[in-house]
Design an enzyme around this catalytic site. Sequence first.
Site, PDB file in Angstrom:
ATOM      1  N   GLU A   1       6.161   7.563  -4.161  1.00  0.00           N
ATOM      2  CA  GLU A   1       5.524   6.695  -3.265  1.00  0.00           C
ATOM      3  C   GLU A   1       5.373   7.322  -1.962  1.00  0.00           C
ATOM      4  O   GLU A   1       6.379   7.176  -1.143  1.00  0.00           O
ATOM      5  CB  GLU A   1       6.373   5.400  -3.374  1.00  0.00           C
ATOM      6  CG  GLU A   1       6.406   4.577  -4.598  1.00  0.00           C
ATOM      7  CD  GLU A   1       6.632   3.249  -4.121  1.00  0.00           C
ATOM      8  OE1 GLU A   1       5.894   2.393  -4.761  1.00  0.00           O
ATOM      9  OE2 GLU A   1       7.580   2.982  -3.363  1.00  0.00           O
TER      10      GLU A   1
ATOM     11  N   HIS B   1      13.601   2.520  -2.952  1.00  0.00           N
ATOM     12  CA  HIS B   1      12.490   2.328  -2.265  1.00  0.00           C
ATOM     13  C   HIS B   1      12.434   2.835  -0.880  1.00  0.00           C
ATOM     14  O   HIS B   1      13.405   2.694  -0.050  1.00  0.00           O
ATOM     15  CB  HIS B   1      12.004   0.986  -2.238  1.00  0.00           C
ATOM     16  CG  HIS B   1      10.828   0.685  -2.031  1.00  0.00           C
ATOM     17  ND1 HIS B   1      10.399   0.423  -0.735  1.00  0.00           N
ATOM     18  CD2 HIS B   1       9.715   0.121  -2.848  1.00  0.00           C
ATOM     19  CE1 HIS B   1       8.838  -0.042  -0.668  1.00  0.00           C
ATOM     20  NE2 HIS B   1       8.726   0.071  -2.017  1.00  0.00           N
TER      21      HIS B   1
HETATM   22  C1  PEP Z   1       5.919  -0.778  -2.876  1.00  0.00           C
HETATM   23  O1  PEP Z   1       6.347  -1.679  -2.455  1.00  0.00           O
HETATM   24  O2  PEP Z   1       6.368  -0.167  -3.469  1.00  0.00           O
HETATM   25  C2  PEP Z   1       4.385  -0.319  -2.567  1.00  0.00           C
HETATM   26  C3  PEP Z   1       3.608   0.461  -3.234  1.00  0.00           C
HETATM   27  O3  PEP Z   1       3.680  -1.356  -2.061  1.00  0.00           O
HETATM   28  P1  PEP Z   1       1.900  -1.396  -1.595  1.00  0.00           P
HETATM   29  O4  PEP Z   1       1.488  -1.407  -3.068  1.00  0.00           O
HETATM   30  O5  PEP Z   1       1.707  -2.663  -1.096  1.00  0.00           O
HETATM   31  O6  PEP Z   1       1.765  -0.151  -0.845  1.00  0.00           O
END
Ligand code: PEP
Length: 263
Positions: free
Chosen positions: A175, A104
């Site tokens: 992400e 992450h």
């Molecule tokens: C995450 O923690 O992987 C994430 C995408 O957080 P958020 O949805 O709060 O942006």
Amino acid sequence: MASAQPTRRLRRPLIVGNWKMYKGGRAGIELAEACVGFARDLRDVDVVVAPPYTALAAVAETLDGSPVSLSAQNLYPASEGAFTGEVSGAMLEECGCTWVIIGHSERRQVFGESNALVADKAAAALRHNLVPILCVGETLKERASGETLGIVERQVEAFLDIIAQSTKPVAIAYEPVWAIGTGRTAGPSEAEEVHAAIRSWLFKKDPALADRTRILYGGSVKPENASALLACPNVDGALVGGASLDAASFGAIASAAAVTPAT
Ligand code: PEP
């Protein structure tokens, strides 16, 4: 022109709630109970929750026999040993986890995790029958300087051999760092561009790997933007942070994934 017949998704949608460092005790059990409540009414979507370590055992009991699966948020590559403060894949497996989030951006940025460590963790997860959810993504500076695909390709390259050598399932979460917890989301076309690139790198390595790997989008996914993101052909689900702490919001995102897109 949109087809009158809904198209079938190629891969079963997957919605994962990353609770981060929240809901570590009783509140975690209550949230898990609420997730079981909505997930029982959903078809054609996999729902996974990732509580903090302190809640894993209790949440595992709550989820037992339900359609919701349990993930950890991290692991340490060794199976056991003198690694104070760490938790191994073997321990997670014993505790009822079937999934684990790896790499992450908060681990990479706050705890300095490298691509090499992420690859070691991916191998450990597969050894312990945990489905790794491998996170990749660029920072705002990297996007601004046009480096997005190069950065993400290097992150994927680091674990590509490991996941290609295994026939076990894996998921990859794209992400963008600038979209996590900020309220900013990649638009569907920005997300699809990177997801399609990831799929093409997997395909080059092994077409079957590209076919079976679910690629999730993460970064401020909310009930309001979930449908548009999930309608992208290469977006197979979502990794949800903030909105997964509220069962109604998380349930609405999972329901959006359960609806077959009509395009
Ligand atoms: C995450 O923690 O992987 C994430 C995408 O957080 P958020 O949805 O709060 O942006």
